[in-house]
Design an enzyme around this catalytic site. Sequence first.
Site, PDB file in Angstrom:
ATOM      1  N   GLY A  58       0.838  -1.198   0.000  1.00 15.53           N
ATOM      2  CA  GLY A  58       0.000   0.000   0.000  1.00 15.53           C
ATOM      3  C   GLY A  58       0.864   1.235   0.000  1.00 15.53           C
ATOM      4  O   GLY A  58       2.064   1.154   0.305  1.00 15.53           O
ATOM      5  N   CYS A  85       5.295  -6.185   1.458  1.00 19.22           N
ATOM      6  CA  CYS A  85       5.658  -4.765   1.412  1.00 19.22           C
ATOM      7  C   CYS A  85       5.032  -3.980   2.577  1.00 19.22           C
ATOM      8  O   CYS A  85       5.431  -4.176   3.707  1.00 19.22           O
ATOM      9  CB  CYS A  85       5.287  -4.187   0.048  1.00 19.22           C
ATOM     10  SG  CYS A  85       6.181  -2.658  -0.297  1.00 19.22           S
ATOM     11  N   TYR A  86       4.035  -3.157   2.345  1.00 15.31           N
ATOM     12  CA  TYR A  86       3.413  -2.440   3.473  1.00 15.31           C
ATOM     13  C   TYR A  86       2.936  -3.438   4.535  1.00 15.31           C
ATOM     14  O   TYR A  86       3.051  -3.189   5.744  1.00 15.31           O
ATOM     15  CB  TYR A  86       2.236  -1.581   2.993  1.00 15.31           C
ATOM     16  CG  TYR A  86       1.577  -0.805   4.116  1.00 15.31           C
ATOM     17  CD1 TYR A  86       2.121   0.398   4.557  1.00 15.31           C
ATOM     18  CD2 TYR A  86       0.427  -1.283   4.752  1.00 15.31           C
ATOM     19  CE1 TYR A  86       1.538   1.104   5.614  1.00 15.31           C
ATOM     20  CE2 TYR A  86      -0.157  -0.584   5.799  1.00 15.31           C
ATOM     21  CZ  TYR A  86       0.403   0.605   6.223  1.00 15.31           C
ATOM     22  OH  TYR A  86      -0.172   1.298   7.259  1.00 15.31           O
ATOM     23  N   HIS A 175       7.720  -7.936  -4.034  1.00  8.57           N
ATOM     24  CA  HIS A 175       6.373  -8.323  -4.495  1.00  8.57           C
ATOM     25  C   HIS A 175       6.402  -9.669  -5.215  1.00  8.57           C
ATOM     26  O   HIS A 175       6.752  -9.728  -6.393  1.00  8.57           O
ATOM     27  CB  HIS A 175       5.823  -7.248  -5.428  1.00  8.57           C
ATOM     28  CG  HIS A 175       5.462  -5.991  -4.707  1.00  8.57           C
ATOM     29  ND1 HIS A 175       4.192  -5.746  -4.240  1.00  8.57           N
ATOM     30  CD2 HIS A 175       6.205  -4.930  -4.346  1.00  8.57           C
ATOM     31  CE1 HIS A 175       4.168  -4.572  -3.621  1.00  8.57           C
ATOM     32  NE2 HIS A 175       5.382  -4.053  -3.669  1.00  8.57           N
ATOM     33  N   GLU A 177       3.982 -11.265  -6.312  1.00  9.87           N
ATOM     34  CA  GLU A 177       2.877 -11.391  -7.270  1.00  9.87           C
ATOM     35  C   GLU A 177       3.195 -10.876  -8.668  1.00  9.87           C
ATOM     36  O   GLU A 177       2.476 -11.172  -9.603  1.00  9.87           O
ATOM     37  CB  GLU A 177       1.626 -10.678  -6.724  1.00  9.87           C
ATOM     38  CG  GLU A 177       1.694  -9.154  -6.636  1.00  9.87           C
ATOM     39  CD  GLU A 177       2.381  -8.634  -5.370  1.00  9.87           C
ATOM     40  OE1 GLU A 177       3.117  -9.410  -4.737  1.00  9.87           O
ATOM     41  OE2 GLU A 177       2.199  -7.443  -5.039  1.00  9.87           O
ATOM     42  N   GLY A 231     -19.089  -8.716 -26.741  1.00  6.90           N
ATOM     43  CA  GLY A 231     -17.842  -8.683 -25.972  1.00  6.90           C
ATOM     44  C   GLY A 231     -17.715  -9.971 -25.160  1.00  6.90           C
ATOM     45  O   GLY A 231     -18.687 -10.733 -25.038  1.00  6.90           O
ATOM     46  N   ASP A 233     -17.396 -10.571 -21.881  1.00  7.16           N
ATOM     47  CA  ASP A 233     -18.150 -10.731 -20.636  1.00  7.16           C
ATOM     48  C   ASP A 233     -19.622 -11.059 -20.880  1.00  7.16           C
ATOM     49  O   ASP A 233     -20.162 -11.995 -20.286  1.00  7.16           O
ATOM     50  CB  ASP A 233     -18.049  -9.469 -19.772  1.00  7.16           C
ATOM     51  CG  ASP A 233     -16.608  -9.051 -19.566  1.00  7.16           C
ATOM     52  OD1 ASP A 233     -15.724  -9.911 -19.762  1.00  7.16           O
ATOM     53  OD2 ASP A 233     -16.358  -7.878 -19.233  1.00  7.16           O
ATOM     54  N   LYS A 373     -10.871 -11.189 -15.273  1.00  7.21           N
ATOM     55  CA  LYS A 373     -11.005 -11.294 -16.733  1.00  7.21           C
ATOM     56  C   LYS A 373     -10.306 -12.546 -17.298  1.00  7.21           C
ATOM     57  O   LYS A 373     -10.854 -13.212 -18.168  1.00  7.21           O
ATOM     58  CB  LYS A 373     -10.396 -10.040 -17.369  1.00  7.21           C
ATOM     59  CG  LYS A 373     -10.680  -9.900 -18.834  1.00  7.21           C
ATOM     60  CD  LYS A 373     -11.962  -9.154 -19.034  1.00  7.21           C
ATOM     61  CE  LYS A 373     -12.250  -8.900 -20.481  1.00  7.21           C
ATOM     62  NZ  LYS A 373     -13.456  -8.062 -20.618  1.00  7.21           N
TER      63      LYS A 373
END
Length: 517
Positions: A58, A85-86, A175, A177, A231, A233, A373
């Site tokens: 953050g 991290c944070y 990080h 991720e 689309g 979605d 997504k």
Amino acid sequence: MADIYRHRVLVLDFGSQTTQLIARRVREAGVYCEIHPYNLSIDKVKEMGPRGIILSGGPASVYDKGAPTISPLLFGLGMPVLGICYGMQLITYLFNGRVERARRREYGLARLSIEEPRGLFQGLAPGPATYQVWMSHSDKINVLPTDFVSMAHSDSSPVAAMRHKTLPIFAVQFHPEVVHTQIGQAILSNFLFQICGCSPSWDMRSFIEKATSDIRAAVGSDRIIGAISGGVDSTVTALLVNRAVGHQLIGIFVDNGLLRKGEAESVLALLRQFHLNVHYVDAGKRFLKALSGVKDPEKKRKIIGERFIRVFEEEAGHIGGVRFLAQGTLYPDVIESASFRGPSATIKSHHNVGGLPEVMRLELVEPLRELFKDEVRKVGKELGMPEEVIYRHPFPGPGLAIRVLGEVTPERLEVLREADAIVLEEMKASGWYRKVWQSFAVLLPIKTVGVMGDERSYEHVVAIRVVDSLDAMTADWTRLPPELLARISNRIINEVVGVNRVCYDISSKPPATIEWE
Ligand code: XMP
């Protein structure tokens, strides 16, 4: 049926840009993961019964006034905790260590030396072998918290990873991720499987089974309608609902006359291929009439949004006896509206069907509410959707109306459609289409001078916009090869009557936006 939610992990969000990535990586490892605001109550945590908790990064500093924090009781629940991290700085602060406000920000790649190749780092080699990790922090730990031991260091962070001596609490300064951290997935997997004791159960094939039976249970024998735009979605939503309740779903495809070249035909062909019950509404003339003389972008959006609702309502009225509305809401929309930052992402106000359920008093069915997504794409793939549709670039609800700058007329739409089709054709032929977030043409509201043969011309200008992005919140212009740009430009100028100049948009977002209006 396999229980896909059997083991779950919570991410408590402290506002990092990469919070969603953490959840995506956890799910990629096969464990269901939810994101919640950092101040989620302990009771709620207990109720959800996660196998582990991840504290995100953050922007704050733990010594800031009003810095986001958590109740220390969280550490007494017995669930493993991983601070990133944070999250690491907060653990340090709460366990009486010292966080130093660094004068220099450490941003980018760093080399990590592992001191303890166990637990979080099981299977990885200890120093001096070093691993590439990605850092983005200014504060760092300079006095270890009570009862913690260091597990790794980097050149500028003497404590780049640490663990509690007896409790299952771990923390990393970098990080895991982001893709630039080579060992990121290995570290997260160690946390999930070795430390939290999760077993993988989250996969899209089982998700489809679960969603299908949930939809069936919710809808019963009633009718359900859904707007289909073509689309990813809305199409995946329709396919899932169709799988569950067949022709009780009536899909409504409104052709607003603002679609790309050949789009209406290809969307209809696809839906028919899947035996969907679709009502096609050719409303192009009505939309164009309403847009006549309108130049202001927000006015265009408003008119198109309102007109859409009217057309949709009218069509639903013909159908009658409808109780439900299927909508392709995704997880990022759900997180944004629940986020402690509030619904700050203005992108959400773009959604044209936003007002529909209230206006029509329909109950919502949102089978994709839990998915990112990339997961929606996997579901599409499992359901047999062609790659071309699965990887289709996002397309704005107001369509080409916001890419024909200034007044939208049938003639100007035609010029843009032809130019845009060339952009897409060349992007696909060169293999670049799949590498970028969006690519399209924009018709500018000016004319410029050129020469054609011996004659002076005074014609339209087309701008090309191609961007890289992860989530449309930020974006950068794509460094396309000059040869490809040259080919696109030559073809547009030679093949599209009325265009004598092509420009390439080299602005990033922010401060520009992806669309021009
Ligand atoms: P901007 O232009 O705000 O776009 O950087 C961010 C993303 O949102 C899409 N976009 C829209 N989508 N209705 C939509 O459904 C809209 O009015 C709209 N305007 C922009 C844009 O294509 C990009 O992916």
